[in-house]
Design an enzyme around this catalytic site. Structure first.
Site, PDB file in Angstrom:
ATOM      1  N   GLU A 120      40.655  41.100  44.261  1.00  0.00           N
ATOM      2  CA  GLU A 120      41.914  41.623  44.812  1.00  0.00           C
ATOM      3  C   GLU A 120      41.660  42.434  46.078  1.00  0.00           C
ATOM      4  O   GLU A 120      42.395  42.331  47.062  1.00  0.00           O
ATOM      5  CB  GLU A 120      42.654  42.477  43.775  1.00  0.00           C
ATOM      6  CG  GLU A 120      43.999  42.953  44.304  1.00  0.00           C
ATOM      7  CD  GLU A 120      44.724  43.905  43.375  1.00  0.00           C
ATOM      8  OE1 GLU A 120      45.477  44.750  43.897  1.00  0.00           O
ATOM      9  OE2 GLU A 120      44.553  43.801  42.145  1.00  0.00           O
ATOM     10  N   HIS A 144      41.046  37.199  34.875  1.00  0.00           N
ATOM     11  CA  HIS A 144      39.732  37.580  34.357  1.00  0.00           C
ATOM     12  C   HIS A 144      39.720  37.618  32.830  1.00  0.00           C
ATOM     13  O   HIS A 144      39.805  38.676  32.209  1.00  0.00           O
ATOM     14  CB  HIS A 144      39.315  38.928  34.937  1.00  0.00           C
ATOM     15  CG  HIS A 144      38.856  38.841  36.355  1.00  0.00           C
ATOM     16  ND1 HIS A 144      38.833  39.918  37.217  1.00  0.00           N
ATOM     17  CD2 HIS A 144      38.392  37.790  37.079  1.00  0.00           C
ATOM     18  CE1 HIS A 144      38.382  39.535  38.397  1.00  0.00           C
ATOM     19  NE2 HIS A 144      38.116  38.244  38.335  1.00  0.00           N
ATOM     20  N   HIS A 153      44.629  37.162  41.759  1.00  0.00           N
ATOM     21  CA  HIS A 153      44.131  38.350  42.461  1.00  0.00           C
ATOM     22  C   HIS A 153      44.439  38.328  43.958  1.00  0.00           C
ATOM     23  O   HIS A 153      44.323  39.357  44.627  1.00  0.00           O
ATOM     24  CB  HIS A 153      42.615  38.465  42.273  1.00  0.00           C
ATOM     25  CG  HIS A 153      42.185  38.317  40.848  1.00  0.00           C
ATOM     26  ND1 HIS A 153      41.731  37.119  40.330  1.00  0.00           N
ATOM     27  CD2 HIS A 153      42.178  39.195  39.835  1.00  0.00           C
ATOM     28  CE1 HIS A 153      41.458  37.279  39.047  1.00  0.00           C
ATOM     29  NE2 HIS A 153      41.717  38.529  38.719  1.00  0.00           N
ATOM     30  N   CYS A 188      50.331  48.650  39.692  1.00  0.00           N
ATOM     31  CA  CYS A 188      51.446  47.879  39.137  1.00  0.00           C
ATOM     32  C   CYS A 188      51.952  48.475  37.819  1.00  0.00           C
ATOM     33  O   CYS A 188      51.262  49.238  37.141  1.00  0.00           O
ATOM     34  CB  CYS A 188      51.052  46.412  38.967  1.00  0.00           C
ATOM     35  SG  CYS A 188      50.071  46.075  37.501  1.00  0.00           S
ATOM     36  N   SER A 205      45.026  40.681  31.128  1.00  0.00           N
ATOM     37  CA  SER A 205      44.718  39.248  31.130  1.00  0.00           C
ATOM     38  C   SER A 205      44.190  38.763  29.783  1.00  0.00           C
ATOM     39  O   SER A 205      43.676  37.654  29.675  1.00  0.00           O
ATOM     40  CB  SER A 205      43.710  38.923  32.243  1.00  0.00           C
ATOM     41  OG  SER A 205      42.634  39.820  32.235  1.00  0.00           O
ATOM     42  N   SER A 248      37.172  42.491  34.353  1.00  0.00           N
ATOM     43  CA  SER A 248      38.587  42.826  34.486  1.00  0.00           C
ATOM     44  C   SER A 248      38.716  44.308  34.816  1.00  0.00           C
ATOM     45  O   SER A 248      38.423  45.179  33.995  1.00  0.00           O
ATOM     46  CB  SER A 248      39.331  42.522  33.174  1.00  0.00           C
ATOM     47  OG  SER A 248      40.586  43.162  33.150  1.00  0.00           O
ATOM     48  N   SER A 249      39.177  44.593  36.028  1.00  0.00           N
ATOM     49  CA  SER A 249      39.305  45.984  36.470  1.00  0.00           C
ATOM     50  C   SER A 249      40.250  46.772  35.572  1.00  0.00           C
ATOM     51  O   SER A 249      39.942  47.884  35.137  1.00  0.00           O
ATOM     52  CB  SER A 249      39.806  46.023  37.920  1.00  0.00           C
ATOM     53  OG  SER A 249      40.092  47.353  38.321  1.00  0.00           O
ATOM     54  N   ASN A 250      41.423  46.203  35.261  1.00  0.00           N
ATOM     55  CA  ASN A 250      42.397  46.984  34.483  1.00  0.00           C
ATOM     56  C   ASN A 250      41.896  47.236  33.065  1.00  0.00           C
ATOM     57  O   ASN A 250      42.180  48.283  32.477  1.00  0.00           O
ATOM     58  CB  ASN A 250      43.779  46.308  34.497  1.00  0.00           C
ATOM     59  CG  ASN A 250      43.865  45.084  33.615  1.00  0.00           C
ATOM     60  OD1 ASN A 250      44.111  45.196  32.428  1.00  0.00           O
ATOM     61  ND2 ASN A 250      43.678  43.914  34.190  1.00  0.00           N
ATOM     62  N   CYS A 281      50.451  40.549  31.263  1.00  0.00           N
ATOM     63  CA  CYS A 281      51.528  41.045  32.124  1.00  0.00           C
ATOM     64  C   CYS A 281      52.241  39.838  32.726  1.00  0.00           C
ATOM     65  O   CYS A 281      51.801  38.696  32.583  1.00  0.00           O
ATOM     66  CB  CYS A 281      50.958  41.942  33.223  1.00  0.00           C
ATOM     67  SG  CYS A 281      49.846  41.062  34.360  1.00  0.00           S
TER      68      CYS A 281
END
EC number: 1.17.7.4
Length: 316
Positions: A131, A46, A79, A200, A273, A228-230, A17
């Protein structure tokens, strides 16, 4: 021996991103400007591949500011960091660059604005995630209450139910977050939400692309890191959208081929990421074993770009 046929559905958007792209450029430009070593507080993003590549160029990754010598520059990760961190860097007269994603900074500003208006904050996020720690650290202790689930809302102990606002981590599941927001609004009808969605654009778009391809896939692989959360949310979204098998892999070497035995179609996406080179690596691994047809499924076009901090746009 004839290879079995396989359709690969490539989700688009996927991978980097604008915030991640900016953060990596910040480290690279800092190394160009100040030379090695440049210190980075926490992984800049991450992804192990990205972090290892920057480490080879001279970046040194640490968890706390006290691991950084006073005379070397330090970069704060994408973050975000608690307000106390840049304050301490300034006290020590350190050179520092904040690589916090501008969309995370937007949430920080929101939280401060609500605090100035006398509202207590409720943050929807994951405990311990950098974050979340950075956002909660923008306000004094006790001013931000964390909820992770709908069940957490029922046990919230707030100062004044009529003086509340909520914010969210930017990388959450859109659908899960909607349920928590609904629970907050049901229990606290006066609660104030963000002017614009905190989750986001990149998280929303990647989840949307996964929802589009998951029902057509026997399996779906998400290229990304376990911290990595996303990326982890993409695995959950694929399962919820009807894909019977979804797996998070950092590299092609982690693919569980036995679990994919007999399949005819696989979806591939990547967390925000993960670089495209790792997606290519996964596609090539499938080409080695199958007669592959690749179909790209594009659900959104992203043209977002964020400016590099001024300190790195001027000559040394």
């Amino acid at each position: 021996m004839t290879k079995p046929s396989l359709t690969l559905y490539l989700a688009a958007p996927r991978g980097f991103c604008a915030g991640v792209d900016r953060a990596i450029k910040i480290v690279e430009l800092a190394l160009e400007k100040w030379g090695a070593p440049v210190y980075v507080r926490h992984e800049i993003v991450h992804n192990r591949y990205v972090v290892d590549a920057l480490r080879e160029q001279g970046a040194v990754f640490v968890e706390e500011l006290d691991e950084v010598p006073d005379d070397r520059p330090v970069i704060f990760s994408a973050h975000g960091v608690p307000k106390a961190v840049p304050a301490e860097a300034a006290r020590r007269n350190m050179v520092y660059v904040d690589a916090t994603c501008p969309l995370v900074s937007k949430v920080h500003i929101e939280a401060e604005r609500h605090h100035e208006n006398g509202l207590q904050m409720v943050m929807i996020g994951h405990a311990g995630h950098p974050e979340t720690l950075g956002t909660m650290g923008q306000l004094p202790e006790g001013e931000v209450l964390l909820v992770e689930t709908v069940e957490d809302v029922a046990t919230l102990d707030v100062r004044d139910p009529d003086r509340l606002a909520f914010i969210t981590q930017t990388t959450l599941s859109v659908d899960d977050t909607a349920g928590i927001v609904a629970a907050l609004q049901a229990r606290f009808p006066a609660i104030v939400g963000p002017h614009k969605e905190d989750i986001c654009y990149a998280t929303t778009n990647r989840q949307g692309a996964v929802k589009a391809i998951a029902p057509h896939c026997d399996a779906l692989l998400v290229v990304g890191a376990p911290n990595s959360s996303n990326s982890r949310r993409l695995v959950e979204v694929a399962t919820a959208a009807g894909c019977r098998y979804s797996q998070l892999v950092q590299r092609a070497a982690e693919i569980d081929w036995r679990a994919l035995d007999g399949i005819a179609s696989v979806g591939i996406t990547a967390g925000a990421s993960a670089p495209e080179i790792l997606i290519d690596e996964v596609v090539d691994a499938f080409r080695d074993r199958y007669d592959v047809t690749v179909e790209t499924v594009e659900t959104a076009v992203e043209r977002v770009e964020f400016k590099i901090p001024r300190a790195l746009r001027v000559p040394a």
